[in-house]
Design a protein around this motif. Structure first.
Motif, PDB file in Angstrom:
ATOM      1  N   ARG A 198       0.820  -1.208   0.000  1.00 25.37           N
ATOM      2  CA  ARG A 198       0.000   0.000   0.000  1.00 25.37           C
ATOM      3  C   ARG A 198       0.856   1.261   0.000  1.00 25.37           C
ATOM      4  O   ARG A 198       1.814   1.386   0.764  1.00 25.37           O
ATOM      5  N   GLU A 199       0.472   2.182  -0.895  1.00 32.07           N
ATOM      6  CA  GLU A 199       1.129   3.484  -1.020  1.00 32.07           C
ATOM      7  C   GLU A 199       2.632   3.339  -1.251  1.00 32.07           C
ATOM      8  O   GLU A 199       3.448   4.101  -0.719  1.00 32.07           O
ATOM      9  N   ARG A 200       2.996   2.373  -2.066  1.00 32.61           N
ATOM     10  CA  ARG A 200       4.398   2.170  -2.438  1.00 32.61           C
ATOM     11  C   ARG A 200       4.507   2.085  -3.955  1.00 32.61           C
ATOM     12  O   ARG A 200       3.542   1.753  -4.640  1.00 32.61           O
ATOM     13  N   VAL A 201       5.696   2.345  -4.469  1.00 26.65           N
ATOM     14  CA  VAL A 201       5.965   2.171  -5.898  1.00 26.65           C
ATOM     15  C   VAL A 201       6.516   0.763  -6.082  1.00 26.65           C
ATOM     16  O   VAL A 201       7.571   0.427  -5.524  1.00 26.65           O
ATOM     17  N   ILE A 202       5.790  -0.038  -6.849  1.00 26.74           N
ATOM     18  CA  ILE A 202       6.113  -1.460  -6.997  1.00 26.74           C
ATOM     19  C   ILE A 202       6.568  -1.732  -8.424  1.00 26.74           C
ATOM     20  O   ILE A 202       5.958  -1.257  -9.385  1.00 26.74           O
ATOM     21  N   LEU A 203       7.642  -2.522  -8.562  1.00 21.99           N
ATOM     22  CA  LEU A 203       8.077  -3.022  -9.866  1.00 21.99           C
ATOM     23  C   LEU A 203       7.877  -4.527  -9.903  1.00 21.99           C
ATOM     24  O   LEU A 203       8.305  -5.235  -8.983  1.00 21.99           O
ATOM     25  N   VAL A 204       7.233  -5.025 -10.973  1.00 16.82           N
ATOM     26  CA  VAL A 204       7.086  -6.463 -11.195  1.00 16.82           C
ATOM     27  C   VAL A 204       7.768  -6.787 -12.516  1.00 16.82           C
ATOM     28  O   VAL A 204       7.367  -6.286 -13.574  1.00 16.82           O
ATOM     29  N   THR A 205       8.817  -7.615 -12.474  1.00 15.50           N
ATOM     30  CA  THR A 205       9.449  -8.073 -13.711  1.00 15.50           C
ATOM     31  C   THR A 205       8.737  -9.339 -14.175  1.00 15.50           C
ATOM     32  O   THR A 205       8.190 -10.093 -13.365  1.00 15.50           O
ATOM     33  N   GLY A 206       8.739  -9.575 -15.473  1.00 16.32           N
ATOM     34  CA  GLY A 206       7.983 -10.712 -16.003  1.00 16.32           C
ATOM     35  C   GLY A 206       6.504 -10.543 -15.748  1.00 16.32           C
ATOM     36  O   GLY A 206       5.783 -11.518 -15.489  1.00 16.32           O
ATOM     37  N   ALA A 207       6.031  -9.289 -15.838  1.00 11.32           N
ATOM     38  CA  ALA A 207       4.649  -8.978 -15.463  1.00 11.32           C
ATOM     39  C   ALA A 207       3.629  -9.619 -16.389  1.00 11.32           C
ATOM     40  O   ALA A 207       2.456  -9.737 -16.018  1.00 11.32           O
ATOM     41  N   GLY A 208       4.038 -10.020 -17.584  1.00  7.33           N
ATOM     42  CA  GLY A 208       3.094 -10.632 -18.509  1.00  7.33           C
ATOM     43  C   GLY A 208       2.958 -12.124 -18.359  1.00  7.33           C
ATOM     44  O   GLY A 208       2.089 -12.741 -18.988  1.00  7.33           O
ATOM     45  N   GLY A 209       3.786 -12.741 -17.524  1.00 11.18           N
ATOM     46  CA  GLY A 209       3.675 -14.179 -17.276  1.00 11.18           C
ATOM     47  C   GLY A 209       2.533 -14.483 -16.334  1.00 11.18           C
ATOM     48  O   GLY A 209       1.873 -13.584 -15.806  1.00 11.18           O
ATOM     49  N   SER A 210       2.292 -15.766 -16.101  1.00  5.19           N
ATOM     50  CA  SER A 210       1.144 -16.148 -15.277  1.00  5.19           C
ATOM     51  C   SER A 210       1.301 -15.681 -13.832  1.00  5.19           C
ATOM     52  O   SER A 210       0.383 -15.074 -13.267  1.00  5.19           O
ATOM     53  N   ILE A 211       2.460 -15.930 -13.225  1.00  2.44           N
ATOM     54  CA  ILE A 211       2.684 -15.482 -11.849  1.00  2.44           C
ATOM     55  C   ILE A 211       2.748 -13.963 -11.791  1.00  2.44           C
ATOM     56  O   ILE A 211       2.158 -13.315 -10.910  1.00  2.44           O
ATOM     57  N   GLY A 212       3.481 -13.357 -12.730  1.00  5.04           N
ATOM     58  CA  GLY A 212       3.589 -11.897 -12.743  1.00  5.04           C
ATOM     59  C   GLY A 212       2.243 -11.221 -12.882  1.00  5.04           C
ATOM     60  O   GLY A 212       1.944 -10.246 -12.177  1.00  5.04           O
ATOM     61  N   ALA A 213       1.400 -11.733 -13.792  1.00  6.80           N
ATOM     62  CA  ALA A 213       0.080 -11.131 -13.997  1.00  6.80           C
ATOM     63  C   ALA A 213      -0.788 -11.278 -12.757  1.00  6.80           C
ATOM     64  O   ALA A 213      -1.538 -10.357 -12.399  1.00  6.80           O
ATOM     65  N   GLU A 214      -0.730 -12.440 -12.096  1.00  9.74           N
ATOM     66  CA  GLU A 214      -1.510 -12.628 -10.869  1.00  9.74           C
ATOM     67  C   GLU A 214      -1.026 -11.685  -9.771  1.00  9.74           C
ATOM     68  O   GLU A 214      -1.832 -11.122  -9.019  1.00  9.74           O
ATOM     69  N   LEU A 215       0.285 -11.513  -9.676  1.00  3.50           N
ATOM     70  CA  LEU A 215       0.832 -10.581  -8.687  1.00  3.50           C
ATOM     71  C   LEU A 215       0.358  -9.156  -8.951  1.00  3.50           C
ATOM     72  O   LEU A 215      -0.026  -8.433  -8.024  1.00  3.50           O
ATOM     73  N   THR A 216       0.382  -8.727 -10.205  1.00  6.42           N
ATOM     74  CA  THR A 216      -0.041  -7.356 -10.508  1.00  6.42           C
ATOM     75  C   THR A 216      -1.511  -7.144 -10.167  1.00  6.42           C
ATOM     76  O   THR A 216      -1.891  -6.077  -9.673  1.00  6.42           O
ATOM     77  N   GLY A 217      -2.348  -8.160 -10.411  1.00  5.41           N
ATOM     78  CA  GLY A 217      -3.756  -8.040 -10.055  1.00  5.41           C
ATOM     79  C   GLY A 217      -3.954  -7.903  -8.556  1.00  5.41           C
ATOM     80  O   GLY A 217      -4.829  -7.147  -8.093  1.00  5.41           O
ATOM     81  N   LEU A 218      -3.148  -8.634  -7.784  1.00 10.02           N
ATOM     82  CA  LEU A 218      -3.213  -8.536  -6.330  1.00 10.02           C
ATOM     83  C   LEU A 218      -2.701  -7.177  -5.856  1.00 10.02           C
ATOM     84  O   LEU A 218      -3.268  -6.557  -4.944  1.00 10.02           O
TER      85      LEU A 218
END
Length: 639
Positions: free
Chosen positions: A311-331
């Motif tokens: 919450r209220e942080r700047v987050i970077l997700v690498t491999g964001a288009g993969g299955s785990i990455g996409a699920e993480l971004t949704g969360l």
């Protein structure tokens, strides 16, 4: 020769048209009968049996006495009326009015014969009483004729009705007998919805509550679950719908596992929360997913842990288009971060995940197209957007492909991780979470070895900062996993390919994995390797068989050569293991505040050793020496 053929074809159309007209008329009759309420159908059958059996007795008298004969007197008429009055309760007791005519089995003929015999014997007993009281005397052959003709009437009428009602099903192929598992309020509402809005016919309820067995709920008989096999054989059941909202995940998993062994399609009533939210209506059903077979009870995520890292942080997700990455971004977007940065090398995958996230959340999203191996891009991304937390999901993961492409595997998985970690340390990133794998434990594959190197790099850099790696097994439905492959092969009619029937793997749902990854990142103190508790390993062969059965198909085996889908063993591929492990040393694994997250014992590799090993590995990779790269890759881990 052409003219007679033309004449023949025109003439041949006429009877076909009449045939179609007759079929349409029959289907209209069938639809009219099928649409009648079930109680009304019973009343009609009872009325038919009363009138028909009285007519049978009249016919029996006519045959016995031969015309002309005196009409029966009042006493004889009273006894003739008594016969159907006796027969109907007997028929009720033996279930003749409870059977679903459309799926009436041939063996039901014996029940009808038994019912008619019992009714005749009781009526004959009444005749003896009437004769003893000198009320009336019946010819001895009349009861015999009554039994024979009555049996023909009762059985013939039902099988004739079955033929009429089954006609559209044979031609259209869409009607099926349905059993609802769960006779509670949700089950009864579902039965009413299916009855009003579907051509499927609810045959019975199943329920674990013994007090309901043998009773009728909403006009439908309730049976114990053990009776399902008999219902499938005798009542044409082809589908089971689960309505067991009160069952926990463990009970649900056991029920689905048992049902999946039977030749029925399994669907389920959506969660009540989804119905209330308007995602589904009561009559809408969802397919049973393979997740339901795991039987893993959900452990709610700790909202404090999740909020503290997102919450209220700047987050970077690498491999964001993969299955785990996409699920993480949704969360992540649901936790309202200050900004979400997506780093992805696949253009289309990046476009898709960004498009989806913008549609579901009002959060600033930055899409960066590029690789973690691009050091200038990585440094610029971290500093320009002032990233505070990194989730590193980018990796090459396909075991057979990486065995054949060891240089690329090392470049992306090892050196890409080093680039990202060094840039994160340089930029003062507060938290760093590496997504690892159980294949990193005593690795036999290039993929597993590169991920173990990535763990060591993160652990070394995170000795004095909250950097960590999170290790877990297979995720159901992730890109390239075995579950989508099995689904594709089943949809194509098989065969389903297995590398080895003895192989086992750990599985968890992708949503559970994402939640636990985030919580593990919040628990990190310095260079930790966290292990997600995966439950019991699942046999791959058993997984394939269950998926085939969940699709409503059967497994083709030596004992069942007429099955739908065959299983074929292809042999283990290079780098694969029969059994995966989560721990180097299970005895030293430490518990955390989250029951599904464990912490591994520290590694003994020193900083100088790792630095020297990375230099040697990089030199071999730059020289393009695959053999040396492979040797270096495994040598350090073995030491």
């Amino acid at each position: 020769r052409a003219a007679p053929l033309r004449n023949l074809s025109v003439a041949a159309l006429r009877p076909a048209g009449r045939h179609v007209g007759r079929m349409d008329a029959l289907e209209k009759v069938r639809d009219a009968l099928s649409s009648l309420p079930r109680p009304l159908k019973r009343v009609l059958f009872i009325g038919f049996d009363m009138v028909g059996l009285f007519g049978v007795l009249w016919l029996s008298f006519a045959i016995r006495l031969a015309p002309p004969y005196a009409p029966p007197g009042p006493a004889h008429l009273g006894l003739m009326l008594l016969a159907p009055v006796i027969a109907v309760p007997v028929f009720v007791r033996l279930g003749l009015y409870r059977a679903v005519i459309r799926y009436l089995p041939e063996r039901a003929l014996w029940t009808m014969i038994e019912a008619m015999l019992v009714a005749t014997v009781i009526w004959v007993a009444a005749l003896f009483v009437a004769e003893a009281l000198r009320l009336a005397v019946f010819p001895r052959t009349v009861p015999l004729f009554y039994f024979v003709f009555g049996t023909l009437l009762v059985a013939g009428s039902r099988f004739l009705a079955k033929g009429l009602l089954s006609l559209p099903e044979r031609n259209m192929g869409h009607a099926r007998g349905v059993v609802i598992y769960g006779a509670g309020s949700a089950g009864t509402q579902l039965a009413e919805a299916l009855r009003n809005g579907s051509r499927n016919y609810v045959v019975a309820f199943l329920d674990d509550d013994r007090t309901l067995w043998g009773r009728d709920v909403a006009g439908i008989r309730v049976y114990p679950p053990a009776k399902l096999d008999e219902l499938i054989r005798n009542r044409g059941v082809r589908e089971v719908v689960l309505s067991i909202a009160s069952a926990d995940a463990g009970q649900r998993g056991r029920i689905v596992a048992e049902l999946s062994r039977l030749p029925v399609k399994i669907r389920t009533l959506p969660a009540i929360s989804d119905i209330v939210a308007g995602k589904y209506q009561v009559g809408q059903l969802r397919e049973i997913d393979i997740d339901d077979l795991l039987g893993r009870s959900a452990v709610p995520a700790d909202p404090v842990l999740v909020a503290s890292i997102l919450r209220e942080r700047v987050i970077l997700v690498t491999g964001a288009g993969g299955s785990i990455g996409a699920e993480l971004t949704g969360l992540i977007v649901r936790q309202r971060p200050t900004k979400l940065v997506l780093l992805e090398a696949n253009e289309f995958a990046l476009y898709e995940v960004e498009r989806h996230l913008r549609a579901v959340a009002d959060v600033p999203i930055v899409a960066v197209l590029g690789s973690v191996c691009d050091a200038p891009l990585v440094r610029r991304t971290l500093t320009e957007h002032r990233v505070e937390v990194v989730f590193h999901a980018a990796a090459h993961k396909q075991v057979p492909l990486l065995e054949a492409n060891v240089l690329e595997a090392v470049r992306n998985n090892v050196f890409g991780t080093r680039v990202l970690v060094e840039a994160a340390v340089e930029a003062g990133i507060g938290r760093f979470v590496l997504i690892s794998t159980d294949k990193a434990v005593r690795p036999s594959s290039v993929m597993g070895a590169t991920k173990r190197w990535a763990e060591l790099i993160v652990r070394q850099a995170g000795r004095d900062r909250p950097y960590c790696a999170v290790r877990f097994g297979n995720v159901l439905g992730s890109n390239g996993s075995v579950v989508p492959l099995f689904r594709e092969q089943i949809a194509a009619g098989g065969p389903v390919t297995l590398t080895d029937s003895r192989m086992t793997r750990y599985f968890m749902s992708i949503h559970e994995a994402a939640e636990l990854i985030v919580q593990a990142g919040a628990l990190a103190e310095g260079g930790d390797v966290f292990l997600l508790e995966m439950g019991e390993p699942v046999a791959i062969r058993e997984l394939a068989e269950n998926m085939i059965r969940l699709a409503g198909l059967t497994v083709k085996t030596a004992d069942n050569p007429g099955g739908d889908i065959a299983l074929v063993e292809t042999g283990m591929r290079p780098g694969e293991k029969l059994v995966e492990e989560l721990f180097f040393d299970p005895a030293n694994a430490q518990r955390t505040s989250q029951p599904r997250i464990l912490k591994a014992a520290p590694a003994s590799l020193r900083a100088k050793q790792l630095t020297a090993a990375l230099a040697a590995l990089e030199a071999a990779a730059r020289a393009g020496d695959e053999a040396e790269v492979r040797r270096q890759l495994f040598a350090v881990i073995e030491e």
